[in-house]
Design an enzyme around this catalytic site. Structure first.
Site, PDB file in Angstrom:
ATOM      1  N   THR A  41      -6.226   0.294  -2.919  1.00  0.00           N
ATOM      2  CA  THR A  41      -6.087   0.175  -1.458  1.00  0.00           C
ATOM      3  C   THR A  41      -7.181   0.931  -0.718  1.00  0.00           C
ATOM      4  O   THR A  41      -7.526   0.567   0.408  1.00  0.00           O
ATOM      5  CB  THR A  41      -4.709   0.657  -0.979  1.00  0.00           C
TER       6      THR A  41
ATOM      7  N   VAL B 217      -5.046   0.109   4.837  1.00  0.00           N
ATOM      8  CA  VAL B 217      -3.747  -0.406   5.298  1.00  0.00           C
ATOM      9  C   VAL B 217      -2.946  -0.779   4.047  1.00  0.00           C
ATOM     10  O   VAL B 217      -2.667  -1.946   3.782  1.00  0.00           O
ATOM     11  CB  VAL B 217      -3.901  -1.598   6.269  1.00  0.00           C
ATOM     12  N   HIS B 218      -2.581   0.248   3.313  1.00  0.00           N
ATOM     13  CA  HIS B 218      -2.057   0.140   1.957  1.00  0.00           C
ATOM     14  C   HIS B 218      -1.004  -0.962   1.778  1.00  0.00           C
ATOM     15  O   HIS B 218      -1.135  -1.848   0.935  1.00  0.00           O
ATOM     16  CB  HIS B 218      -1.438   1.471   1.531  1.00  0.00           C
ATOM     17  N   ASP B 219       0.087  -0.878   2.554  1.00  0.00           N
ATOM     18  CA  ASP B 219       1.263  -1.701   2.280  1.00  0.00           C
ATOM     19  C   ASP B 219       1.014  -3.195   2.480  1.00  0.00           C
ATOM     20  O   ASP B 219       1.663  -4.035   1.839  1.00  0.00           O
ATOM     21  CB  ASP B 219       2.437  -1.264   3.160  1.00  0.00           C
TER      22      ASP B 219
ATOM     23  N   THR C 199      -1.268  -4.899   1.419  1.00  0.00           N
ATOM     24  CA  THR C 199      -1.811  -5.537   0.220  1.00  0.00           C
ATOM     25  C   THR C 199      -0.713  -6.239  -0.581  1.00  0.00           C
ATOM     26  O   THR C 199      -0.989  -7.222  -1.271  1.00  0.00           O
ATOM     27  CB  THR C 199      -2.538  -4.530  -0.682  1.00  0.00           C
TER      28      THR C 199
END
Length: 320
Positions: free
Chosen positions: A195, A241-243, A245
């Site tokens: 991420t 914007v980790h989540d 992904t």
């Protein structure tokens, strides 16, 4: 035919973007949003979830309150926990209320039905895994109703972002993560290592603000209020914007590449929440996860802009 999913979450800026991305995608049928404490206390993650769902216009999507704290460890919250729920200036208030049924009961009921119908469901786990661990721990049979768990969690070479040794979702409830990792359910892991490769910049944020309707305006406001850039760490402008992904993987898996590994987690000691991935078969245990290692940054943000622009097309009258 749309893919049936449940999003287990602790909103959270990244979670909000993931939720809006999923709710704008006809390829995905969001059966429910199960909420857990994590970034902020449960009352605040729950309020955020209701506001996010309401702003999407998909108000028929049910929201369920889940675990208020981790299985064993002391409660830890995210960096901005002292702020509480998103302000109404960032995400407009709504009258949407959560369901009376507990999130774990909803998971058990829904996954058992999915197993009975031979129509398993994908779980997107983008918060601490307490709700999933409770469902799988109390009722192991529900695993048969899960197609896969796509989780934003873990850190291997990238180290941590809340503490030096751990990714926050695992750190917040390592015992829950361990139970999920050992459940036998197929896992797809989106770790910080991957991420951190996709950093959203000012141009993409502005495009989402202009084209993404009211959710787009809130995304831009949230990313401005909670700046995640770190020039020292990332070496360039922008922040992850980790989540989101996890949802992007369901929509366009070719954007990602990875490797199978046995993933495990330390549950005690000074480095509780530390995760490892056995990429080179040093352990006698077989792989339990597909760990994503690379992402097409340009393709990822092109997907975000394209999907989120549906809010501007279909809900243009909501624009401020």
């Amino acid at each position: 035919m749309s893919q049936r999913i449940i999003i287990d979450t602790d909103p959270g800026v990244d979670d909000a973007i993931a939720l809006w991305l999923a709710l704008a995608s006809p390829e995905l049928e969001v059966l429910g949003v199960t909420v857990v404490a994590g970034n902020v206390a449960l009352k605040d993650t729950l309020r955020n979830a209701c506001k996010i769902v309401a702003l999407s216009g998909k108000t028929s999507t049910p929201v369920y309150a889940g675990a208020p704290g981790p299985l064993v460890r002391d409660q830890v919250y995210g960096k901005y926990a002292h702020i509480g729920a998103f302000s109404n200036e960032l995400v407009p208030d709504s009258e949407l209320q959560p369901q009376a049924e507990h999130a774990v009961d909803f998971l058990v009921r829904t996954l058992r039905q999915a197993a009975h119908d031979n129509d398993p469901i994908t779980i997107c786990a983008i918060g601490p895994m307490t709700n999933l661990a409770l469902a799988l721990g109390m009722h192991p049979d529900v695993a048969r109703g899960i197609e896969q768990i796509v989780t934003m969690s873990c850190a291997f070479t990238a180290l941590g972002h809340r503490v030096p040794w751990a990714e926050f979702n695992v750190y917040a409830d390592p015992h829950a993560a361990e139970k999920v990792f050992n459940s036998g359910v197929p896992l797809v892991v989106m770790p910080l290592d991957m991420t951190f490769q996709a950093l959203i910049g000012a141009d993409d944020i502005e495009a989402i603000r202009q084209d993404g309707g009211r959710p787009g305006e809130s995304i831009a406001a949230l990313l401005s209020a909670f700046d995640r850039s770190d020039l020292t760490r990332f070496g360039r402008e922008g922040g992850p914007v980790h989540d989101a992904t996890t949802i992007a993987y369901l929509l366009q898996p070719g954007l990602f590449s990875g490797q199978k590994a046995r993933v495990g987690v330390a549950v005690s000691g000074n480095t509780a929440g530390y995760t490892y991935a056995d990429f080179y078969n040093k352990l006698p245990t077989p792989p339990n996860a597909l760990v994503m290692q690379k992402v097409d940054e340009y393709g990822f943000f092109s997907l975000l802009r394209r999907v989120l622009s549906r809010y501007g097309v279909h809900h243009g009258e909501q624009r401020a």
